[in-house]
Design a protein around this motif. Structure first.
Motif, mmCIF file in Angstrom:
data_model
loop_
_atom_site.group_PDB
_atom_site.id
_atom_site.type_symbol
_atom_site.label_atom_id
_atom_site.label_comp_id
_atom_site.label_asym_id
_atom_site.label_seq_id
_atom_site.Cartn_x
_atom_site.Cartn_y
_atom_site.Cartn_z
ATOM 1 N N SER A 280 0.768 -1.222 0.042
ATOM 2 C CA SER A 280 0.145 0.120 -0.049
ATOM 3 C C SER A 280 1.126 1.151 0.031
ATOM 4 O O SER A 280 0.341 2.260 -0.545
ATOM 5 N N LEU A 281 2.007 1.246 0.573
ATOM 6 C CA LEU A 281 3.170 2.212 0.653
ATOM 7 C C LEU A 281 4.281 1.685 -0.224
ATOM 8 O O LEU A 281 4.725 0.617 -0.212
ATOM 9 N N SER A 282 4.942 2.798 -0.790
ATOM 10 C CA SER A 282 5.981 2.518 -1.610
ATOM 11 C C SER A 282 7.267 1.985 -0.792
ATOM 12 O O SER A 282 7.246 2.379 0.511
ATOM 13 N N VAL A 283 8.063 1.174 -1.152
ATOM 14 C CA VAL A 283 9.259 0.677 -0.485
ATOM 15 C C VAL A 283 10.476 1.274 -1.013
ATOM 16 O O VAL A 283 10.622 1.554 -2.314
ATOM 17 N N SER A 284 11.394 1.368 -0.190
ATOM 18 C CA SER A 284 12.755 1.921 -0.598
ATOM 19 C C SER A 284 13.846 1.017 -1.552
ATOM 20 O O SER A 284 14.821 1.324 -2.040
ATOM 21 N N TYR A 285 13.477 -0.450 -1.310
ATOM 22 C CA TYR A 285 14.520 -1.310 -1.896
ATOM 23 C C TYR A 285 14.331 -1.837 -3.142
ATOM 24 O O TYR A 285 15.227 -2.307 -3.662
ATOM 25 N N LEU A 360 7.767 10.190 14.266
ATOM 26 C CA LEU A 360 6.705 9.021 14.626
ATOM 27 C C LEU A 360 6.139 8.225 13.310
ATOM 28 O O LEU A 360 5.640 6.993 13.243
ATOM 29 N N ARG A 361 6.128 9.117 12.313
ATOM 30 C CA ARG A 361 5.725 8.507 11.018
ATOM 31 C C ARG A 361 6.517 9.224 9.880
ATOM 32 O O ARG A 361 6.238 10.367 9.626
ATOM 33 N N ALA A 362 7.149 8.666 9.106
ATOM 34 C CA ALA A 362 7.903 9.208 8.155
ATOM 35 C C ALA A 362 6.934 9.653 7.022
ATOM 36 O O ALA A 362 6.031 8.994 6.498
ATOM 37 N N GLU A 363 7.132 10.880 6.286
ATOM 38 C CA GLU A 363 6.456 11.110 5.258
ATOM 39 C C GLU A 363 6.506 10.404 3.963
ATOM 40 O O GLU A 363 7.820 10.064 3.633
ATOM 41 N N LYS A 364 5.687 10.278 2.786
ATOM 42 C CA LYS A 364 5.952 9.314 1.821
ATOM 43 C C LYS A 364 5.088 10.087 0.805
ATOM 44 O O LYS A 364 3.754 10.583 0.925
ATOM 45 N N VAL A 396 1.667 9.594 2.440
ATOM 46 C CA VAL A 396 1.719 9.540 4.009
ATOM 47 C C VAL A 396 2.132 10.957 4.626
ATOM 48 O O VAL A 396 3.016 11.560 4.083
ATOM 49 N N ARG A 397 1.285 11.332 5.338
ATOM 50 C CA ARG A 397 1.546 12.652 5.958
ATOM 51 C C ARG A 397 2.575 12.387 7.231
ATOM 52 O O ARG A 397 2.343 11.357 7.923
ATOM 53 N N GLY A 398 3.514 12.975 7.209
ATOM 54 C CA GLY A 398 4.420 12.812 8.380
ATOM 55 C C GLY A 398 3.910 13.100 9.512
ATOM 56 O O GLY A 398 3.155 14.146 9.680
#
Length: 426
Positions: A280-285, A360-364, A396-398
């Protein structure tokens, strides 16, 4: 009267010539045996006894043994009676036996069956440490018809020895063929933070379950079926997972990185992916639309389209995991392509106060993307560009926690200095 005279004259002539009816002429020697004057029947018996005693044996030479056939299994025919009846007085003659082997067909078949052996295919075993090959063994076939022809020729021509006609043949599957079928088809690596021990543990555990897997021709591989449920009972630890658009703690965190690595290796090996799903969220790898999220409800599946097996190996070293695919190359080269259609910037971060500063939550950013499989021929010419997936990754809101500034203390006003009152004039 004339017939009687003629017969008497014939018998008189035989007697004058030295031949007596039913007897061998005097002085006749057959094969070194004096038989003159004997009845033909007795002479034949004596000659045949000698022939039997001196009958040449026939030896059949096989890869395992030498089989010698002798009298009485080896019998014979001869022209002894004819020679004895026609031998002249004092003549030395010889009788040549022609050997006969009544059971030749069945005995040669037995020897063929005993000495023939089936070829044994080469074999290969696969484990995380690599391939181990067991060399093939040649088969031995017996040429029944040719052997039998040689036996009959030897019997007719006083041959003493016949070799069982055999020839080696190779099995259908040789070690050389197996080595061609176990070449590296693809390798794909992703990286992670090695200091996250629980995540590394989960990746390593799942990798150990993938390693050594063999995907048989035209069969489907299931990641969930191979790895099993990601539970504490199955040895998985709690780490960060993506759940409902949030990064939260969950058992088995990190396994999706292995499934993603396998997804990309399988595509590059020419596997036909039948099920994959983005996070559901993008990944970095990995680039967008090239991830493969697995869960209780989502699996990674692919089919081996080839006529030979495909072997999987997963290796965890330091801060990376690599998946390798082995098999018989199909003559093509495969690549993947990620295309970002658009990006959505996250809204301003939420700020909360706390005792320490932390994220607490990284923005994306939100992403809409596509992925493609590119197929090239051996000369590097692009043959096909096939759409794999279209995906959307949520924004994602940081959320950041800050330490509020301390309130400055307001300084108190200094007390007025004490003054002496003037004396009262009385």
């Amino acid at each position: 009267m004339s017939l009687l005279f003629t017969g008497s004259f014939f018998l008189s002539c035989l007697a004058l010539c030295g031949f007596t009816l039913g007897k061998v002429r005097s002085g006749v020697v057959v094969n070194g045996i004096e038989v003159g004057g004997m009845s033909v029947r007795e002479a034949v018996r004596r000659v045949r006894e000698s022939l039997a005693e001196n009958l040449l044996p026939l030896t059949v030479v096989t890869p395992q043994e030498r089989v010698t056939i002798t009298y009485p299994e080896l019998s014979f025919t001869d022209d002894a009676e004819l020679i004895l009846r026609s031998a002249k007085k004092g003549e030395s003659v010889s009788v040549r036996p022609v050997r006969q082997w009544a059971d030749a067909e069945s005995r040669i078949q037995e020897l063929c069956d005993k000495n023939a052996r089936l070829a044994i295919d080469a074999d290969v075993s696969f484990s995380p440490s690599g391939f181990t090959y067991q060399k093939e063994k040649a088969g031995l076939a017996c040429d029944y018809n040719e052997t039998l022809a040689r036996v009959f020729d030897a019997l007719q021509n006083d041959g003493r020895e016949v070799e069982l006609v055999t020839y080696e043949y190779s099995p259908a599957l040789t070690e050389e063929i197996l080595k061609k079928r176990t070449q590296m088809l693809s390798s794909y690596t992703t990286r992670f933070e090695a200091s996250n021990e629980s995540r590394v543990h989960n990746i390593r555990l799942a990798a150990s379950k993938i390693s050594g897997a063999v995907v048989m021709p035209h069969t489907e591989f299931s990641f969930n079926k191979r790895v099993g449920k990601r539970t504490a009972e199955n040895g998985f630890l709690e780490s960060v997972v993506i759940f409902d658009g949030e990064f939260v703690k969950g058992v088995g965190g990190g396994v999706c990185q292995l499934s993603t690595t396998l997804f990309n290796a399988a595509l590059r090996a020419g596997m036909r992916v039948t099920e994959s799903r983005n996070h559901s969220l993008s990944v970095s790898y990995v680039p967008p639309s090239l991830d493969a999220m697995v869960s209780e409800y989502s699996d990674l599946k692919f089919v081996n389209p080839f006529d030979t097996p495909v072997y999987l190996n997963a290796i965890v070293r330091g801060g990376s995991v690599t998946v390798e695919c082995f098999g018989l190359p199909d003559g093509y080269r495969y690549k993947t392509e990620s295309v970002v259609l658009y990006r959505l910037a996250p809204p301003p971060a939420e700020i909360v106060e706390g005792e320490e500063e932390k994220v607490l939550r990284a923005e994306k950013e939100g992403i809409a993307s596509e992925s493609y499989l590119l197929k090239y021929d051996k000369n590097g010419r692009l043959l096909k560009r096939e759409l794999l997936r279209r995906d959307n990754y949520a924004v994602v809101r940081g959320k950041y926690q800050i330490v509020p500034p301390k309130e400055e203390e307001t300084p108190s006003e200094p007390a007025p200095p004490e003054t002496e009152l003037p004396e009262t004039v009385q």
